[in-house]
Design a protein around this motif. Structure first.
Motif, PDB file in Angstrom:
ATOM      1  N   ASP A 278       0.829  -1.207   0.000  1.00 36.66           N
ATOM      2  CA  ASP A 278       0.000   0.000   0.000  1.00 36.66           C
ATOM      3  C   ASP A 278       0.863   1.257   0.000  1.00 36.66           C
ATOM      4  O   ASP A 278       0.538   2.243  -0.664  1.00 36.66           O
ATOM      5  N   TYR A 279       1.960   1.219   0.761  1.00 36.16           N
ATOM      6  CA  TYR A 279       2.854   2.387   0.794  1.00 36.16           C
ATOM      7  C   TYR A 279       3.453   2.638  -0.584  1.00 36.16           C
ATOM      8  O   TYR A 279       3.461   3.774  -1.092  1.00 36.16           O
ATOM      9  N   ILE A 280       3.987   1.585  -1.203  1.00 40.41           N
ATOM     10  CA  ILE A 280       4.642   1.743  -2.504  1.00 40.41           C
ATOM     11  C   ILE A 280       3.651   2.207  -3.563  1.00 40.41           C
ATOM     12  O   ILE A 280       3.982   3.002  -4.457  1.00 40.41           O
ATOM     13  N   ALA A 281       2.412   1.738  -3.443  1.00 43.56           N
ATOM     14  CA  ALA A 281       1.401   2.103  -4.435  1.00 43.56           C
ATOM     15  C   ALA A 281       0.971   3.562  -4.307  1.00 43.56           C
ATOM     16  O   ALA A 281       0.522   4.166  -5.286  1.00 43.56           O
ATOM     17  N   ARG A 282       1.151   4.155  -3.121  1.00 45.18           N
ATOM     18  CA  ARG A 282       0.605   5.495  -2.879  1.00 45.18           C
ATOM     19  C   ARG A 282       1.662   6.577  -2.677  1.00 45.18           C
ATOM     20  O   ARG A 282       1.326   7.765  -2.592  1.00 45.18           O
ATOM     21  N   ASN A 283       2.922   6.190  -2.582  1.00 45.01           N
ATOM     22  CA  ASN A 283       3.965   7.177  -2.296  1.00 45.01           C
ATOM     23  C   ASN A 283       5.087   7.093  -3.331  1.00 45.01           C
ATOM     24  O   ASN A 283       5.513   5.999  -3.708  1.00 45.01           O
ATOM     25  N   PRO A 284       5.618   8.243  -3.742  1.00 41.33           N
ATOM     26  CA  PRO A 284       6.723   8.234  -4.712  1.00 41.33           C
ATOM     27  C   PRO A 284       8.081   8.004  -4.050  1.00 41.33           C
ATOM     28  O   PRO A 284       9.085   7.807  -4.742  1.00 41.33           O
ATOM     29  N   TYR A 285       8.117   8.024  -2.713  1.00 41.05           N
ATOM     30  CA  TYR A 285       9.395   7.909  -2.005  1.00 41.05           C
ATOM     31  C   TYR A 285       9.706   6.449  -1.694  1.00 41.05           C
ATOM     32  O   TYR A 285       8.805   5.624  -1.502  1.00 41.05           O
ATOM     33  N   ARG A 286      10.975   6.131  -1.625  1.00 42.44           N
ATOM     34  CA  ARG A 286      11.385   4.769  -1.306  1.00 42.44           C
ATOM     35  C   ARG A 286      10.971   4.414   0.123  1.00 42.44           C
ATOM     36  O   ARG A 286      11.102   5.212   1.039  1.00 42.44           O
ATOM     37  N   ILE A 287      10.487   3.208   0.268  1.00 35.53           N
ATOM     38  CA  ILE A 287       9.967   2.774   1.559  1.00 35.53           C
ATOM     39  C   ILE A 287      11.096   2.592   2.567  1.00 35.53           C
ATOM     40  O   ILE A 287      12.210   2.181   2.224  1.00 35.53           O
ATOM     41  N   GLN A 288      10.806   2.944   3.816  1.00 37.02           N
ATOM     42  CA  GLN A 288      11.731   2.760   4.929  1.00 37.02           C
ATOM     43  C   GLN A 288      11.085   1.810   5.954  1.00 37.02           C
ATOM     44  O   GLN A 288       9.853   1.661   5.968  1.00 37.02           O
ATOM     45  N   PRO A 289      11.870   1.181   6.806  1.00 36.90           N
ATOM     46  CA  PRO A 289      11.268   0.285   7.799  1.00 36.90           C
ATOM     47  C   PRO A 289      10.265   0.990   8.707  1.00 36.90           C
ATOM     48  O   PRO A 289       9.297   0.386   9.163  1.00 36.90           O
ATOM     49  N   SER A 290      10.478   2.293   8.932  1.00 36.90           N
ATOM     50  CA  SER A 290       9.530   3.030   9.769  1.00 36.90           C
ATOM     51  C   SER A 290       8.164   3.141   9.101  1.00 36.90           C
ATOM     52  O   SER A 290       7.149   3.331   9.784  1.00 36.90           O
ATOM     53  N   ASP A 291       8.119   3.016   7.770  1.00 36.19           N
ATOM     54  CA  ASP A 291       6.840   3.063   7.063  1.00 36.19           C
ATOM     55  C   ASP A 291       6.025   1.797   7.303  1.00 36.19           C
ATOM     56  O   ASP A 291       4.853   1.725   6.929  1.00 36.19           O
ATOM     57  N   ILE A 292       6.623   0.814   7.917  1.00 35.65           N
ATOM     58  CA  ILE A 292       5.918  -0.415   8.292  1.00 35.65           C
ATOM     59  C   ILE A 292       5.709  -0.473   9.801  1.00 35.65           C
ATOM     60  O   ILE A 292       4.639  -0.866  10.277  1.00 35.65           O
ATOM     61  N   SER A 293       6.736  -0.049  10.563  1.00 36.69           N
ATOM     62  CA  SER A 293       6.610  -0.125  12.020  1.00 36.69           C
ATOM     63  C   SER A 293       5.581   0.865  12.562  1.00 36.69           C
ATOM     64  O   SER A 293       4.839   0.549  13.496  1.00 36.69           O
ATOM     65  N   ARG A 294       5.516   2.067  11.985  1.00 37.11           N
ATOM     66  CA  ARG A 294       4.540   3.049  12.467  1.00 37.11           C
ATOM     67  C   ARG A 294       3.100   2.551  12.309  1.00 37.11           C
ATOM     68  O   ARG A 294       2.314   2.619  13.254  1.00 37.11           O
ATOM     69  N   PRO A 295       2.722   2.054  11.120  1.00 35.81           N
ATOM     70  CA  PRO A 295       1.357   1.527  10.991  1.00 35.81           C
ATOM     71  C   PRO A 295       1.079   0.364  11.940  1.00 35.81           C
ATOM     72  O   PRO A 295      -0.040   0.219  12.429  1.00 35.81           O
ATOM     73  N   TRP A 296       2.109  -0.472  12.198  1.00 34.52           N
ATOM     74  CA  TRP A 296       1.883  -1.591  13.122  1.00 34.52           C
ATOM     75  C   TRP A 296       1.562  -1.083  14.524  1.00 34.52           C
ATOM     76  O   TRP A 296       0.618  -1.550  15.167  1.00 34.52           O
TER      77      TRP A 296
END
Length: 227
Positions: free
Chosen positions: A57-75
């Protein structure tokens, strides 16, 4: 997540976003170590949670490269929401080995249940016996008058051993008249408040008709009182 799960997640991320690919083995190993460290307290899957879906979902909606915080924050947001929605009750019927009078055991079981919800091993229990509406405050007050000295889930488990108490609690929860809220005025009986009617040849858990009428009038008068 385990290192193996993080490696699988990174491989999935690279497949979705080729910019994440690293040709230098040392740089790839360093990134894997970083992701393993930052995602060590994040499960790969849990109730209502999927780390791979979050990454997608992050990659589909954001132009920036994903970081681990982009997964830990939603968790952690998901975890906080689950705990907020969890009622925090414990069902003794699901644990017949637990003594209802064992306060220490009950607290340990309650803590274990909350830990299971927090780690995604168990879905939050959002059931509430009384939620809202004009009768909710009245029901709470009547149950308080009866004396809620133990969790309601424990009381429900013991209902078969305390039928009169259970019947009164059911009447209160349903916001219906309770004959034991008023004294009985039937001459041969005169049972006080809280005591069942005497000299009944029918079911001993019933009440004299005059007491039922008085309880109904008392109940209606309570409903008309301002909260």
């Amino acid at each position: 997540m385990t290192p193996r799960e993080v490696a699988a997640l990174l491989a999935y991320v690279v497949r979705l976003d080729p910019r994440m690919n690293l040709d230098d083995p040392q740089a790839a190993a360093d990134r894997l170590a970083q992701w393993c460290d930052l995602l060590s307290d994040v499960p790969a899957t849990a109730h209502g949670w999927d780390a791979a879906r979050t990454a997608r979902d992050y990659i589909a909606r954001n132009p920036y490269r994903i970081q681990p915080s982009d997964i830990s924050r939603p968790w952690h947001a998901h975890k906080a929401d689950a705990l907020n929605r969890h009622v925090g009750t414990f069902e003794p019927a699901q644990h017949p080995h637990l003594d209802p009078d064992d306060v220490t055991g009950y607290r340990a079981a309650l803590a274990a249940e909350r830990h299971a919800v927090a780690t995604g091993q168990q879905a939050p229990d959002t059931h509430r016996a009384i939620t809202a509406g004009p009768a909710a405050a009245e029901v709470e007050r009547r149950l308080a008058e009866l004396g809620t000295y133990m969790p309601r889930t424990v009381a429900q488990a013991l209902a078969a051993h305390r039928p009169r108490r259970a019947e009164r609690e059911q009447l209160a929860a349903a916001n219906r008249p309770d004959p034991l809220d008023v004294p009985c005025t039937h001459p041969p009986c005169r049972a006080p408040i809280g005591q069942p009617c005497r000299n009944l040849h029918r079911n001993p858990r019933t009440a004299h008709p005059s007491r039922i009428d008085a309880a109904t009038a008392h109940h209606h008068a309570r409903q008309e009182q301002p909260a």
